[in-house]
Motif scaffolding. Structure first.
Motif, short mmCIF file in Angstrom:
data_model
loop_
_atom_site.label_atom_id
_atom_site.label_comp_id
_atom_site.label_asym_id
_atom_site.label_seq_id
_atom_site.Cartn_x
_atom_site.Cartn_y
_atom_site.Cartn_z
N ASP A 46 1.91 1.04 -7.57
CA ASP A 46 3.14 1.71 -8.02
C ASP A 46 2.89 3.15 -8.44
OD1 ASP A 46 4.82 -0.45 -7.54
OD2 ASP A 46 4.32 -1.39 -9.44
N GLN A 47 1.66 3.63 -8.25
CA GLN A 47 1.38 5.06 -8.43
C GLN A 47 1.59 5.83 -7.13
OE1 GLN A 47 -2.23 6.12 -10.57
NE2 GLN A 47 -2.29 4.10 -11.55
N GLY A 48 1.95 5.11 -6.06
CA GLY A 48 2.20 5.76 -4.78
C GLY A 48 0.97 5.98 -3.94
N THR A 49 -0.14 5.31 -4.25
CA THR A 49 -1.38 5.52 -3.50
C THR A 49 -1.33 4.84 -2.13
OG1 THR A 49 -2.34 3.58 -4.60
CG2 THR A 49 -2.78 5.72 -5.58
N PHE A 50 -1.95 5.48 -1.13
CA PHE A 50 -2.03 4.88 0.20
C PHE A 50 -3.37 5.26 0.82
CE2 PHE A 50 -0.31 9.12 0.96
CZ PHE A 50 -1.01 9.55 2.08
N GLU A 51 -3.72 4.59 1.91
CA GLU A 51 -4.99 4.87 2.58
C GLU A 51 -4.90 4.47 4.05
OE1 GLU A 51 -9.69 4.31 1.52
OE2 GLU A 51 -8.36 2.58 1.22
N PHE A 52 -5.40 5.35 4.91
CA PHE A 52 -5.60 5.06 6.32
C PHE A 52 -7.10 4.92 6.55
CE2 PHE A 52 -1.51 7.26 6.42
CZ PHE A 52 -0.76 6.44 7.27
N LYS A 53 -7.52 3.81 7.12
CA LYS A 53 -8.95 3.57 7.33
C LYS A 53 -9.29 3.61 8.82
CE LYS A 53 -9.57 0.60 3.25
NZ LYS A 53 -9.98 -0.74 2.78
N ASP A 54 -10.42 4.20 9.13
CA ASP A 54 -10.98 4.17 10.48
C ASP A 54 -9.97 4.61 11.54
OD1 ASP A 54 -13.39 3.26 9.47
OD2 ASP A 54 -12.78 1.16 9.62
N ILE A 55 -9.39 5.79 11.36
CA ILE A 55 -8.46 6.32 12.35
C ILE A 55 -9.13 7.48 13.07
CG2 ILE A 55 -6.40 5.60 11.08
CD1 ILE A 55 -6.10 8.50 10.14
N THR A 56 -8.76 7.68 14.32
CA THR A 56 -9.31 8.77 15.13
C THR A 56 -8.19 9.71 15.50
OG1 THR A 56 -10.97 7.27 16.04
CG2 THR A 56 -10.62 9.35 17.19
#
Length: 632
Positions: free
Chosen positions: A72-82
């Motif tokens: 709920d702090q708005g954190t996000f993550e994209f992993k292993d993207i090219t």
């Protein structure tokens, strides 16, 4: 010959290599991991974040990655993207924490950001990245500017156009409202001001963001009307309250933050010189317009409730509706994560807040319009609180004179709320002719006030007092039992005490309402048929079965059904349930009647705890002291 062949081959090779030369930024990068945060206020967990891969000219390459916020702090993550280059467009769609009210936003908004990633490990989305996106695109694609220069120019244009005489120390996609520095103050000030529209509406915010984005993209500045609007919105923002709300909100999420006093200084720079005291509304017409706007929230709340109540206590078959959030109502599998529950709860308190605000603004004023509003407001508020207590039990009851937002509001017992509403209703209708139209757009509000008092007393089992108000209605000239075909039309033949004409606005016209709960062109808030069935209920509960039969037959004959000639209490109760269902389902009445008559569990085939709804899960984000209703 061999030398000539080798020379020709060399020319061909080097020629092809030059033709297909790729800029370093366009070569495939190694797999990356990119994180970030999304803030208006912080977006809630589960908001959808999209990354669109771009080439050096900011054209999409076709690669799209999706993820969701993980807290709920708005954190996000994209992993292993090219990625194909250093450039990407980010977009988020979700609900956010409203810094002005301390609650969850009523509707979702979309924010965008263009970013030059390079070696960046974090990209943030916020209102500045959203406003600058279209401008950056135009400067890069049409004016052939370097991306970094285009972004810097767009950010400078935003601030100067809004009258903020400072520059950001770093790009907008590296900012956070929790940084506690000057950049954070700048971002937070813009965020607060844009939300501080007269209705504090998320829809108004989205509309203004669209207007501003288009103006900046086209001209590199905002027009004079937009600047004037921004400055008007900046007036009278309560810095201390905002600071407390943000610090408390993040503390509940396990993060200590600082809100710089520089924000207070920046907000103060927009304040206009004080003007002499004058009425809150310069003319009666403006007061009436403001009141109509406030009560629009009441009608939106009722529309939402009619939809939900129609599904939960159905008067017809809804099995063709497959939307899981809607079907969970008629399947009685409802839980606290259902967004419709959150919407109903939020709509109720938005309506209460707006109505109370008008009462506060006009507290020291007099006049015919103000007098009518003071008679109408308690009736509308009591209707909202009746539904709230009937739906959730204990609820928060707001003091109409209190302008401060309580960080952790205490839920009042349903009985306390009931007694408060009874006293306010009595004061509102005291000495007023029950047949008075009252010049309200909803109809005979005093008659509705009598009906609300009767319903509160029926709910409490006080049949003596309930009889007093029901019989007053029944014997008044306001009472008229219409022919069946005339019930839901806006005409002299209508039996409605108070209702909603479609010319008032856009309420009671959503696709869900038209599909689920629409019964005619004139939705009713309270009508004569309910008075008759309330009287039948009262007589059954007090053992006057012959009187109950007489009241039941009034409705049955109108509906061209056979008369009841006899029956014991249980049989008559079943007849009454049948009439409530046939006549008043889809009007926010049937479910409540089932509970009063002790029939909700058997008729709806539900467990006892499901006679109350779950408190929306989003409420626990802001008030961890809450206790969920039993069973959920």
């Amino acid at each position: 010959m061999k030398k000539i062949l080798l020379l020709a081959l060399s020319i061909l090779i080097f020629g092809c290599s030059k033709e297909k030369e790729i800029k370093p930024e366009e070569t495939n990068l190694t797999k990356q991991q990119i994180s970030g945060i999304v803030e208006k206020g912080p977006f809630i967990q589960g908001s959808k974040v999209t990354l669109i891969d771009l080439d050096a000219n900011l054209n999409p390459t076709g690669k799209i990655y999706e993820t969701t916020t993980t807290s709920d702090q708005g954190t996000f993550e994209f992993k292993d993207i090219t990625l194909s280059s250093s450039y990407a467009k980010f977009s988020v769609d979700g609900y956010f924490f409203n810094e002005l009210t301390g609650t969850l936003s009523e509707s979702r908004i979309i924010l965008n950001a263009f970013s030059k990633i390079g070696d960046k490990k974090q990209v943030n989305l916020n209102l500045i990245t959203h406003l600058e996106s279209g401008r950056i695109m135009k400067l890069v694609k049409q004016e052939k500017m370097d991306f970094s220069a285009a972004r810097k120019q767009a950010e400078k244009e935003i601030l100067l156009s809004l009258g903020i005489e400072r520059e950001l120390s770093k790009p907008a996609d590296e900012l956070s409202i929790t940084d506690g520095n000057q950049d954070a103050s700048t971002l937070l000030a813009i965020s607060l001001i844009l939300l501080h529209n007269p209705a504090q509406s998320d829809v108004n915010l989205s509309r203004l963001l669209s207007i501003m984005s288009n103006q900046l993209e086209a001209e590199g500045k905002f027009n004079e009307e937009t600047k004037k609007t921004f400055k008007a919105y900046a007036q009278n923002i309560n810095f201390d309250q905002i600071k407390s709300l943000l610090i408390e909100k993040y503390k509940l999420m396990g993060k200590e933050i600082t809100v710089s006093d520089d924000l207070k200084t920046l907000l103060a720079s927009f304040q206009l010189p004080p003007i002499p005291d004058k009425p809150a509304f310069e003319t009666e017409e403006k007061l009436i317009d403001a009141w109509n706007t406030a009560t629009d929230e009441y009608t939106k709340f009722l529309e939402t409730y009619y939809i939900i109540e129609a599904l939960y206590a159905p008067g017809k078959d809804y099995s063709s509706i497959k939307d899981s959030y809607l079907s969970s109502f008629y399947n009685h599998t409802l839980d606290s994560s259902n967004p419709n529950i959150n919407r109903l709860f939020a709509n109720a308190y938005r309506a209460i807040y707006n109505i109370n605000s008008i009462l506060r603004f006009t507290k020291k004023e007099n006049g015919n319009a103000i007098s009518r509003i003071r008679k109408e407001a308690p009736v509308l508020l009591s209707h909202i609180y009746f539904i709230l207590t009937d739906t959730w039990g204990d609820v928060v009851m707001h003091d109409p004179d209190n302008t401060e937002i309580i960080l952790r509001p205490i839920f009042s017992p349903a009985e306390t709320v009931r007694q408060y509403c009874i006293q306010e209703l009595k004061k509102a209708i005291d000495g007023v002719d029950i047949n008075t139209q009252g010049n309200t757009r909803f109809g005979k509000i005093t008659a509705m006030g009598n009906g609300m008092l009767a319903k509160y007393y029926l709910q409490a089992g006080n049949y003596t007092e309930a009889r007093r108000y029901l019989e007053a209605l029944y014997h008044s000239s306001s009472f008229k039992l219409a022919e069946k075909q005339n019930i839901f039309i806006n005409s002299s033949n209508n039996e409605t005490y108070a209702g909603y004409d479609g010319s008032f606005g856009k309420a009671f016209n959503s696709p869900d309402f038209n599909l689920i709960a629409k019964k005619g062109s004139y939705p009713s808030f309270m009508r004569a048929t309910e008075t008759v069935l309330n009287l039948a209920e009262l007589e059954i509960q007090t053992g006057n079965l012959n009187n109950a039969i007489s009241y039941l037959n009034i409705v049955r004959v109108r509906n061209q059904k056979s008369k009841i000639t006899n029956g014991n209490k249980e049989q008559l109760t079943n007849h009454l349930v049948e009439e409530y269902k046939e006549n008043l389902s889809m009007e926010g009445v049937y479910f409540s009647a089932l509970k009063r008559l002790g029939k909700a569990e058997s008729v709806l085939k539900i467990e006892s705890f499901r006679k109350l709804f779950p408190i929306p899960g989003s409420e626990f984000m802001y008030n961890p002291d809450l206790k969920q209703n039993p069973g959920y």
